[in-house]
Design an enzyme around this catalytic site. Sequence first.
Site, PDB file in Angstrom:
ATOM      1  N   GLU A   1       0.870  -1.229  -0.007  1.00 16.48           N
ATOM      2  CA  GLU A   1       0.002  -0.010   0.146  1.00 16.48           C
ATOM      3  C   GLU A   1       0.872   1.220   0.079  1.00 16.48           C
ATOM      4  OE1 GLU A   1      -2.806  -0.344   3.040  1.00 16.48           O
ATOM      5  OE2 GLU A   1      -3.979  -1.964   1.989  1.00 16.48           O
TER       6      GLU A   1
ATOM      7  N   GLU B   1      -6.060  -8.223  -0.775  1.00 23.72           N
ATOM      8  CA  GLU B   1      -6.857  -8.028   0.548  1.00 23.72           C
ATOM      9  C   GLU B   1      -8.448  -7.790   0.310  1.00 23.72           C
ATOM     10  OE1 GLU B   1      -5.235  -4.846   3.321  1.00 23.72           O
ATOM     11  OE2 GLU B   1      -3.231  -5.902   2.967  1.00 23.72           O
TER      12      GLU B   1
END
Length: 384
Positions: A210, A319
């Site tokens: 991320e 995710e």
Amino acid sequence: MQSFLILALATLAPLVAAQQSAYGQCGGTGYTGSTTCVSGYSCTKINEYYSQCTPGTVSTTSASSSPSNAAGCSGTLTKFKYFGVNEAGAEFGTAVPGQLGKDYTWPTTTSIDYFLGKGFNTFRVGFMMERLTPPSGGLTGAFNATYLASLKQTASYITSHGGYAVLDPHNYGRYNGAIMSSAANFGTWCKNLASQFASDSKIIFDTNNEYHDMDQQLVFDLNQACINGIRAAGAKSQLILVEGNSWTGAWTWVSSGNAASLINLKDPNNNMAYEMHQYLDSDGSGTSATCVSSTIGAERLAAATAWLKANGKKGFLGEIGGGSNDACINAVKGALCSMQQSGVWIGALWWAAGPWWADYFQSIEPPNGAAISRILPEALLPFL
Ligand SMILES: *[C@@H]1O[C@H](CO)[C@@H](O)[C@H](O)[C@H]1NC(C)=O
């Protein structure tokens, strides 16, 4: 295939005395009862261990491509090559190097065994770059032998038991408190890491977790340097997952500028996929158990899926998560269904398992993580 199966079922049905009731078990390892279902239902293989009578008249027998699944997902479905769960723990806390058992922990073999037993094959193992690479030596310095040994032990437990281990430097594009600004140094770090794992074909390299609030060109440069570093280490065959800016969100993949920029990433060995993340609560953070709607999963993936398709790229949903309620379960099923219908997503991982989640609503850590009773059987296992 389809008409043959209907014919076969019609022929067999009169020979079998008892038919299994709606949603009853009709097959699986060790199962000895009836393998046909009452009218209007067909026996659908959910995994090696369990087949269930689900609505519809088409039977599913193929693991690679099936006309429908137990989650009500229909169409021509492309199964995920990689399906599993994040194993969080070694990235926990902020202390560097921190203390094992106090600040952070490693995934347990019990947890890995549990998911392998259910048919999951992919585990994303989070770790902290500063613990592996002490800031005293900098990004290009030596690894901490203790932390490296634990990472290797975890990864090789997974791969020696048939799974894929995704190495996840859970660092958001930062190292030692600052955005990584030198792509060259990061490339060296990736090369050093990959050289430790180059001989294990079931390792998957994730460049970083991320990236966010960074210059878009820098995100491109870091990813490209890492790809080059991994391949230069001799890790030629393993899958590489690149991540984008804006927390690598699927819902903003195109609008954020990730699509336009990262489309130009090049893997000399041509085995890379775009890892995106997607949560289903209002701000897309995965911190609320309330989902926006029962269709929000497929809706939030739509633009990214269209981009992957239009450009011949592969996606990997690293995710996804939501609460154990009807809206979220349907939203997760809708997301995974749309992915398998598209044929451009090669993997998906639930967030998360790991020993320290306590009562976190998305935990599927055995034996009694909060999402085990509904999410696992209703929203995940049907997509194996
Ligand atoms: C290496 O890691 C271990 C385990 O986390 C830690 O106890 C030790 O202090 C670390 N060494 C350095 C130099 O960071």
